[in-house]
Structure formats: C-alpha cells, structure tokens
Scaffold this motif. Structure first.
Motif, short mmCIF file in Angstrom:
data_model
loop_
_atom_site.label_atom_id
_atom_site.label_comp_id
_atom_site.label_asym_id
_atom_site.label_seq_id
_atom_site.Cartn_x
_atom_site.Cartn_y
_atom_site.Cartn_z
N LEU A 153 40.00 41.72 48.56
CA LEU A 153 41.03 40.72 48.25
C LEU A 153 40.49 39.29 48.32
O LEU A 153 41.01 38.40 47.64
CB LEU A 153 42.20 40.87 49.22
CG LEU A 153 42.94 42.21 49.23
CD1 LEU A 153 43.97 42.24 50.35
CD2 LEU A 153 43.60 42.44 47.87
N PHE A 154 39.45 39.10 49.14
CA PHE A 154 38.90 37.75 49.34
C PHE A 154 37.37 37.86 49.26
O PHE A 154 36.70 38.27 50.20
CB PHE A 154 39.34 37.18 50.69
CG PHE A 154 40.83 37.02 50.81
CD1 PHE A 154 41.46 35.88 50.32
CD2 PHE A 154 41.61 38.01 51.39
CE1 PHE A 154 42.83 35.74 50.42
CE2 PHE A 154 42.98 37.88 51.49
CZ PHE A 154 43.60 36.73 51.00
N SER A 155 36.84 37.47 48.11
CA SER A 155 35.44 37.71 47.79
C SER A 155 34.51 36.61 48.30
O SER A 155 34.83 35.42 48.24
CB SER A 155 35.29 37.82 46.26
OG SER A 155 33.93 37.82 45.89
N SER A 156 33.34 37.03 48.79
CA SER A 156 32.27 36.09 49.11
C SER A 156 31.35 35.87 47.90
O SER A 156 30.63 34.88 47.85
CB SER A 156 31.43 36.64 50.27
OG SER A 156 32.18 36.78 51.44
N ALA A 157 31.37 36.81 46.97
CA ALA A 157 30.41 36.78 45.86
C ALA A 157 30.88 35.91 44.69
O ALA A 157 30.05 35.29 44.01
CB ALA A 157 30.15 38.20 45.36
N LYS A 158 32.18 35.84 44.44
CA LYS A 158 32.66 35.18 43.22
C LYS A 158 32.25 33.72 43.15
O LYS A 158 31.84 33.22 42.10
CB LYS A 158 34.18 35.32 43.10
CG LYS A 158 34.64 36.69 42.62
CD LYS A 158 36.12 36.71 42.35
CE LYS A 158 36.56 38.04 41.77
NZ LYS A 158 35.94 38.32 40.44
N GLU A 183 43.20 38.32 43.78
CA GLU A 183 44.49 38.64 43.17
C GLU A 183 45.58 37.80 43.84
O GLU A 183 45.36 37.20 44.89
CB GLU A 183 44.80 40.12 43.31
CG GLU A 183 44.88 40.61 44.74
CD GLU A 183 45.11 42.12 44.83
OE1 GLU A 183 46.19 42.51 45.34
OE2 GLU A 183 44.23 42.90 44.40
N ASP A 184 46.73 37.76 43.23
CA ASP A 184 47.86 37.06 43.84
C ASP A 184 48.24 37.77 45.14
O ASP A 184 48.35 39.00 45.17
CB ASP A 184 49.07 37.06 42.90
CG ASP A 184 48.82 36.27 41.63
OD1 ASP A 184 47.73 35.66 41.51
OD2 ASP A 184 49.70 36.27 40.74
N ILE A 185 48.43 36.99 46.21
CA ILE A 185 48.71 37.60 47.50
C ILE A 185 49.40 36.60 48.41
O ILE A 185 49.15 35.39 48.34
CB ILE A 185 47.41 38.13 48.16
CG1 ILE A 185 47.72 38.95 49.40
CG2 ILE A 185 46.46 36.98 48.47
CD1 ILE A 185 46.51 39.68 49.96
N GLU A 186 50.28 37.11 49.27
CA GLU A 186 50.94 36.26 50.27
C GLU A 186 50.08 36.26 51.54
O GLU A 186 49.63 37.32 52.00
CB GLU A 186 52.33 36.79 50.58
CG GLU A 186 53.18 35.87 51.47
CD GLU A 186 52.94 36.10 52.95
OE1 GLU A 186 53.12 35.14 53.72
OE2 GLU A 186 52.57 37.22 53.34
N LEU A 187 49.86 35.08 52.10
CA LEU A 187 49.06 34.95 53.32
C LEU A 187 49.65 33.84 54.19
O LEU A 187 49.77 32.70 53.73
CB LEU A 187 47.60 34.64 52.98
CG LEU A 187 46.66 34.50 54.18
CD1 LEU A 187 46.42 35.86 54.86
CD2 LEU A 187 45.32 33.89 53.76
N GLY A 218 41.84 33.61 42.17
CA GLY A 218 40.93 32.52 41.88
C GLY A 218 41.03 31.36 42.84
O GLY A 218 40.19 30.45 42.81
N ASP A 219 42.08 31.34 43.72
CA ASP A 219 42.24 30.22 44.65
C ASP A 219 41.08 30.17 45.64
O ASP A 219 40.55 31.19 46.08
CB ASP A 219 43.55 30.36 45.43
CG ASP A 219 44.76 29.86 44.64
OD1 ASP A 219 44.56 29.41 43.49
OD2 ASP A 219 45.88 29.90 45.19
#
Length: 410
Positions: free
Chosen positions: A63-68, A299-303, A311-312
């Motif tokens: 859900l939260f990439s280090s690579a992108k 992806e779109d996600i609530e946090l 993309g945020d």
C-alpha cells in the motif's frame, strides 16, 4: 489547498538551529496524519506523526511503496529513481527487498555483532586516550565520528588509512543542503562517484583475494540464482557506509549534548555505569538520527482520519513519533535517562530504527557502538561542558551536529 499553518518539515532551514520540538508537538496535537505544503518543491505531502499510523504504513509495503519514488524524503528526478536509486535496498519493495536483505543479514546477527565487542572497546579507549589529557576537544570529529567510521570501514574491508577520505565523502554526500559541509549537489554526486569507484576496486580485490566481511557477503550472494551486479554492490556499499557511519555519529553527538545539558542525569550515570545501556534507549528516542523517510501511496486509502490518494507523498517522521505523548506520556518531551525504569519496554516503543521490513539491519551494531563509546566517555570525561555554540547540520534527513567544542576535567 488552504494556507498550511505548520512548519514545512522538508525545509532544511526548519532544522538549522536543532530539532524544532515545539513545531512537531503542534503537528502531533493536530492529528496523527497531517497534510503539509512544500513551497520549495510544490509537492504537498502527508506527515505521519502517530505511532500506530507510522507502523501501519511501514508494515504494508504493497500500500505504501519505497520503490516508486524512493524512501528518501527529497524530490528525485524519475530517471534517477529508475536507473540509480533502484539499486539500493532502502528503495526496494517485496519480494526483491527480502532477497537482497537476506544476503547481508548474516553479517549483522546479534551473535556476529557481539563478537566485535573487544575490538570496538579497544578502539573506544584509544579514541578517549587521544583527548583525555587535553581537557578539551571538538567532540564530533575527534570522538563521535571515530568509532562508527572505523567499525563500518573494517566490516567493509576498507583500510584505516583511507578513513579521512571516507569521512569527507560521506559528509559531502549526506549534507549537500548545508553550505558549510558541501558546496553543491554536484559535489555530492562527485563524492558518490568516487565511492563507487572505490567499491568496484574492492570487488576486483575480492575476486583475487576473497574477503570474509560484508563486502564478501554481498559479492558472493545471489538473488534468484543470479549474483548481484557490480552496480548493485556499489550502491549497497554506499548505503551501508553512510547508514552505518553518519547515524551512529549523530546519536553519539546528540547524546553528549543532552548529557551536558542535564548534568544531574550525567552524574547519575557516572555513579551508576551499569545504567548506561538503559540510558542509550532514551538517547535514541530523544534525538533520532534519521529524521524522516518517504513512502508513496499505491492506492486510495484512509489513514489516521485522512483520505489519501494513489500517488500521494507520505512522510514518516520518526522523530515526531518518538516524542508522542500518547506513547511516552505527558513528559515525552523531557529527556530522562531513567525513563526505562517506568517503561520497561521502552526499547520496543522506539522507532529510531524504523519498523517493519525496512527495520534497520544494523541496529545491533549501532547499539554496541553506542554502549562502548558512552561507557568510555561517561567514566573518563569528567564534568564536560560546552565551549561555545553548537553548530547543527542544516538537513531535514539526518539530525546531525557538525561542530561541538567541549571542555572537561582531566
């Protein structure tokens, strides 16, 4: 987006006079996840300052990439991300990350690290021997920087006579935002190139005379049946060099600052040297070496009550989390070397080494270095005090001190 009321956590000036404790508290009080503008890059980001939210991001790389966009908080051109930074383990996602990490893991097991203790202890004694009779020193370069650099160079197979050159290269690479440390981003790139050339020469040496160290482990390892490329090795070499050197140097420097600012707590450790190991957890908590890292939402996600979009940019602010009142109590912003007496699991609550798949592989090594250095410093440099002003690193990535002159009784 409306005008953001908070300090830009990705502006190096925010940290030029030391850690902005009050600004971080203001953000924490606003919520665990806060949107902040960055007029320097025009790329807004979500600052994660709650421990639960930081842990969720860190443990969910899908859900939260280090690579992108890399794990580094600065903005990096996409072609550099795709062709340079992709070779560094810190910027990898599963499954490649675990496969590469497995290669070097054996060099950093607690058993292997503990075997380094006699050599580290001898180095630490020599470091203090060189200054103890003078009654004063420039603490960062003469004391704090020495053992971390010696240790990591030995583990990488670099001769000690090249120590000063590596000290200069790592400073230049890490602190390009600070005009006192480097003149330009280009200088940092040149220093990285010099390190790569050195690493490639070590690789050639290993082929002729195999080495039983981290360099040998990397070069002899394989991913999916294929040996890692020399390019992968060179960038891993730089990451291990910088991560194993700058971070521990920073914690030793900041820890000494905190002890001098709290002489009653220093005296407690002088009288109770068996408590130094416990105090190291508080030193690690109070001034985390690496301030923040980046992830990119996939992806779109609530946090944390906020709606993030694919993309945020997401910033994990370890320093803010380590001062969380929700975790460490209402006195979280107070330095207290006896905190572990009230919080027996203090070490487990720290996020100084991260958490999840990217938890610092060298954490045992760092703790051993901190232990032997502070045991020598606290028992031998009596009544230390500042001599002039502290010069902090102008960086939003490494919480460093570049110059700190001290005096002490001989």
């Amino acid at each position: 987006m409306s005008q953001c009321p908070f300090a830009n956590l990705l502006n190096p000036d925010t940290y030029a006079q030391g850690m902005p404790y009050k600004s971080l508290k203001d953000i924490r009080q606003h919520g665990p996840v806060v949107k902040i503008e960055d007029p320097l890059t025009d790329v807004p980001y979500w600052a994660v300052v709650g421990q639960q939210e930081l842990d969720f991001v860190s443990k969910n790389p899908a859900l939260f990439s280090s690579a992108k966009r890399t794990a580094f908080p600065m903005e990096i051109p996409q072609d550099e991300v795709d062709f340079i930074h992709c070779h560094t383990i810190i910027n990898m996602d599963p499954p490649r990350h675990q496969k590469v990490r497995r290669i070097v893991r054996e060099a950093f097991t607690p058993k292997r690290v503990n075997s380094y203790e006699p050599a580290f202890r001898a180095h630490a004694k020599q470091i203090i021997d060189r200054i103890v009779l003078r009654g004063e020193c420039e603490f960062v370069e003469e004391v704090a920087a020495e053992l971390p650099l010696i240790a990591i160079l030995e583990l990488l197979g670099v001769p000690l006579e090249d120590r000063n050159q590596f000290f200069e290269w790592t400073n230049t690479m890490m602190f390009a935002d600070d005009p006192d440390m480097a003149t330009s981003i280009e200088d940092g790139q040149i220093a990285a190139g010099e390190c790569i050339n050195y690493a490639l020469a070590l690789a050639a040496q290993h082929r002729q005379q195999p080495m039983n160290n981290i360099t040998g482990a990397l070069l002899d390892g394989n991913v999916d049946g294929e040996p890692i490329t020399e390019e992968d090795f060179a960038w891993m070499f730089i990451l291990i060099l910088v991560g194993g050197n700058e971070s521990t140097r920073t914690v030793i420097s900041q820890g000494m600052r905190l002890l001098m600012e709290h002489p009653d707590q220093l005296e407690f450790l002088v009288q109770n040297p068996d408590k130094i190991v416990d105090a190291i957890d508080e030193i690690l908590r109070y001034n985390t070496a690496f301030i923040q890292m980046r992830r990119t939402a996939t992806e779109d996600i609530e946090l944390g009550g906020q709606q993030l979009r694919a993309g945020d940019k997401v910033i994990l602010h370890y320093h803010a989390v380590n001062h969380s009142e929700a975790v460490f109590g209402e006195d979280a912003m107070r330095f207290d070397v006896r905190r572990s007496e009230r919080m027996p699991k203090l070490g487990q609550q720290l996020r100084s080494f991260g958490i999840g798949q990217h938890f610092c592989i060298g954490s045992h090594l760092a703790r051993l270095e901190l232990q032997v250095m502070f045991e020598e410093i606290i028992t031998r440099l009596r009544n230390p005090s500042l001599q002039g002003e502290i010069a902090y690193i102008r960086s939003y990535f490494v919480n460093g001190i570049k110059n700190m002159r001290i005096r002490f009784d001989t």
